[in-house]
Design an enzyme around this catalytic site. Structure first.
Site, PDB file in Angstrom:
ATOM      1  N   THR A 208       0.947  -1.249  -0.094  1.00  0.00           N
ATOM      2  CA  THR A 208      -0.038  -0.048   0.040  1.00  0.00           C
ATOM      3  C   THR A 208       0.976   1.332  -0.122  1.00  0.00           C
ATOM      4  O   THR A 208       1.864   1.303   0.603  1.00  0.00           O
ATOM      5  CB  THR A 208      -0.835   0.013   1.505  1.00  0.00           C
ATOM      6  OG1 THR A 208      -1.860  -1.027   1.233  1.00  0.00           O
ATOM      7  CG2 THR A 208      -1.501   1.116   1.406  1.00  0.00           C
TER       8      THR A 208
ATOM      9  N   GLY B 177     -10.165  -2.634   4.131  1.00  0.00           N
ATOM     10  CA  GLY B 177      -8.986  -2.652   4.935  1.00  0.00           C
ATOM     11  C   GLY B 177      -9.144  -1.215   5.786  1.00  0.00           C
ATOM     12  O   GLY B 177     -10.093  -0.531   5.832  1.00  0.00           O
ATOM     13  N   ASP B 178      -7.913  -0.948   6.407  1.00  0.00           N
ATOM     14  CA  ASP B 178      -7.655   0.346   7.046  1.00  0.00           C
ATOM     15  C   ASP B 178      -7.360   1.305   6.176  1.00  0.00           C
ATOM     16  O   ASP B 178      -7.765   2.615   6.618  1.00  0.00           O
ATOM     17  CB  ASP B 178      -6.542   0.008   7.799  1.00  0.00           C
ATOM     18  CG  ASP B 178      -5.334  -0.231   6.984  1.00  0.00           C
ATOM     19  OD1 ASP B 178      -5.305  -1.211   6.364  1.00  0.00           O
ATOM     20  OD2 ASP B 178      -4.116   0.357   7.173  1.00  0.00           O
TER      21      ASP B 178
HETATM   22  N1  ASP Z   1      -3.349  -2.190   4.461  1.00  0.00           N
HETATM   23  C1  ASP Z   1      -3.907  -2.710   3.474  1.00  0.00           C
HETATM   24  C2  ASP Z   1      -5.254  -3.357   3.673  1.00  0.00           C
HETATM   25  O1  ASP Z   1      -5.252  -3.830   4.710  1.00  0.00           O
HETATM   26  C3  ASP Z   1      -3.009  -3.770   2.570  1.00  0.00           C
HETATM   27  C4  ASP Z   1      -1.698  -3.514   2.699  1.00  0.00           C
HETATM   28  O2  ASP Z   1      -0.999  -2.260   3.179  1.00  0.00           O
HETATM   29  O3  ASP Z   1      -0.768  -4.508   2.338  1.00  0.00           O
HETATM   30  O4  ASP Z   1      -5.928  -3.254   2.836  1.00  0.00           O
END
Ligand code: ASP
Length: 335
Positions: A195, A225-226
Site C-alpha cells: 500500500t 481494510g484500514d
Molecule cells: N493495509 C492494506 C489493507 O489492509 C494492505 C496492505 O498494506 O498491504 O487493505
C-alpha cells in the site's frame, strides 16, 4: 489536586457562574487542551518541503518531492506522487494491476486528508485507477466524506475519470494459481503489502496525507481494510503531524493506529516513539503477530520523521533538500 489543575478548575467555575450553560461547551474544550502545543514560531521552515512514503517507491516519492519543490501544496503533491504507483501495473497492491479479490474483482480503497482537517475517501471502487484523486473529489465536491462501490464509481465518471479494466493478465494468472490451494495466508512482506501511504509538508509548513491500495490479495468480496478509514490508515493534524499505515489492515483498524500515533505526538512523543508505541499496542494484544506485518510512518510539525514495523523488511522513502533516500525501518520481532 496539583496547583495547575486547581487553577484551571477555579477559573472554569468562575466563568460558568458568570455566563451560564452556553459557556460550558467552551469550558470542556479548554479543559481538553493538550499539554504540549507545537507553536508555528518554533518550526524551522528551511527544512521544508518534505515527502515521505511507505516502502521503496522511489519514483512516487520523487514525484511528490519535485511537485513540492515547485511550490505545490502538500495534498496536491501527495496525490501526484501516489498516482505514479496507482498507474504502475507492476505494482500488485495499488491501483491498476492490483491483485483482485478471490472472485477476480480488483477493488480499490483510498483516502486523503488535508491540512485543514478535511477528509475524503472511496472504498471498494472498481474500474478507476486514480482513486486518491477520486477521494479528493469526494472531499471537495460532495457533502460527504466517503463513497463506496458503484456510487463512488459513478461519481468518478461524472467527474471525468476514465473507465479502465484494472485486472491485468499477470494478475489473472496469479489468481488462477492461488485457486489451486485457495490458502488465504497474507505473506509478511512487500510481495503482498505495498500500500502506498504518503505524507507531505509543503514550503509553508502545511501537512497533508494520502493512502491508496487494492487491499489484501484474494480478500473476500466486499472486504475493506484500514487504508481508506480515517484514523486507521491515515490521520493528519496540521498542528501536530501525520501518520499512515501499511500491512494487515484488520490489526490497524482494531487499534486506530494512525490517530493513535498523532495523539502520542501531541503528548510529546517523537514520530519514532509514537510509531513504536502503536506497533506495541498490536503486538501486546495479538499473540499471532508473528504471522502478519504492520508498518507505520509518521512526521511531525518540525519535519522529524519515524517509522516502525513488526517484521524486518519494511522501509520508507524520504525526500528532503532534493535528496530522495530509502530508509530501512527498525522492527519489533527480533530474535
Ligand atoms: N493495509 C492494506 C489493507 O489492509 C494492505 C496492505 O498494506 O498491504 O487493505
Amino acid at each position: 489536586m496539583d496547583r495547575r489543575k486547581f487553577i484551571k478548575n477555579t477559573s472554569i467555575t468562575g466563568i460558568a457562574v458568570a455566563s451560564g450553560a452556553a459557556i460550558s461547551a467552551c469550558n470542556s474544550s479548554s479543559e481538553n487542551k493538550p499539554d504540549v502545543v507545537i507553536t508555528p514560531k518554533s518550526v524551522d521552515k528551511s527544512k521544508f518541503p518534505i515527502a515521505i512514503c511507505t516502502w521503496g517507491f522511489v519514483d512516487a516519492n520523487a514525484a511528490a518531492g519535485e511537485a513540492l519543490s515547485k511550490n505545490k501544496k502538500a495534498l496536491d503533491a501527495a496525490i501526484e506522487g501516489v498516482a505514479v504507483e496507482e498507474e504502475n501495473i507492476k505494482n500488485t497492491t495499488v491501483g491498476k494491476g492490483g491483485a483482485p479479490d478471490r472472485d477476480g474483482n480488483v477493488t480499490l480503497d483510498a483516502c486523503v486528508m488535508d491540512s485543514n482537517g478535511n477528509y475524503g475517501a472511496v472504498l471498494a471502487v472498481e474500474n478507476i485507477t486514480n482513486v486518491a484523486a477520486l477521494a479528493c473529489k469526494v472531499m471537495k465536491e460532495t457533502p460527504h466524506v466517503m463513497l463506496a462501490g458503484k456510487g463512488a464509481e459513478e461519481f468518478g465518471y461524472s467527474q471525468g475519470f476514465k473507465k479502465e479494466n484494472l485486472l491485468t493478465e499477470a494478475s489473472k494468472e496469479a489468481l488462477e494459481k492461488w485457486k489451486e490451494t485457495s490458502e488465504y495466508k497474507p505473506i509478511i512482506n512487500i510481495e503482498n503489502h505495498d500500500t502506498i501511504g504518503m505524507l507531505c509538508i509543503d514550503k509553508d509548513g502545511d501537512i497533508a496525507g494520502v493512502c491508496s491500495t487494492s487491499g489484501l490479495a484474494y480478500k473476500m468480496k466486499g472486504r475493506i481494510g484500514d487504508s481508506a478509514i480515517i484514523g486507521s490508515g491515515l490521520f493528519v493534524d496540521n498542528a501536530i503531524g501525520a501518520a499512515v499505515a501499511t500491512g494487515m489492515g484488520e490489526e490497524v483498524l482494531k487499534t486506530v493506529g494512525s490517530f493513535l500515533i498523532v495523539e502520542l505526538m501531541r503528548q510529546g512523543k517523537s514520530p519514532q516513539e509514537a510509531c513504536e508505541e502503536a506497533i506495541h499496542r498490536i503486538t501486546t494484544k495479538n499473540d499471532k503477530y508473528k504471522n502478519f506485518q504492520v508498518a507505520y510512518i509518521a512526521i511531525n510539525k518540525y519535519g522529524e520523521t519515524g517509522s516502525y514495523c513488526i517484521h524486518e523488511g519494511f522501509s520508507m522513502m524520504k525526500y528532503q533538500n532534493g535528496k530522495n533516500e530509502n530508509i530501512k525501518s527498525d522492527f519489533y520481532n527480533k530474535p
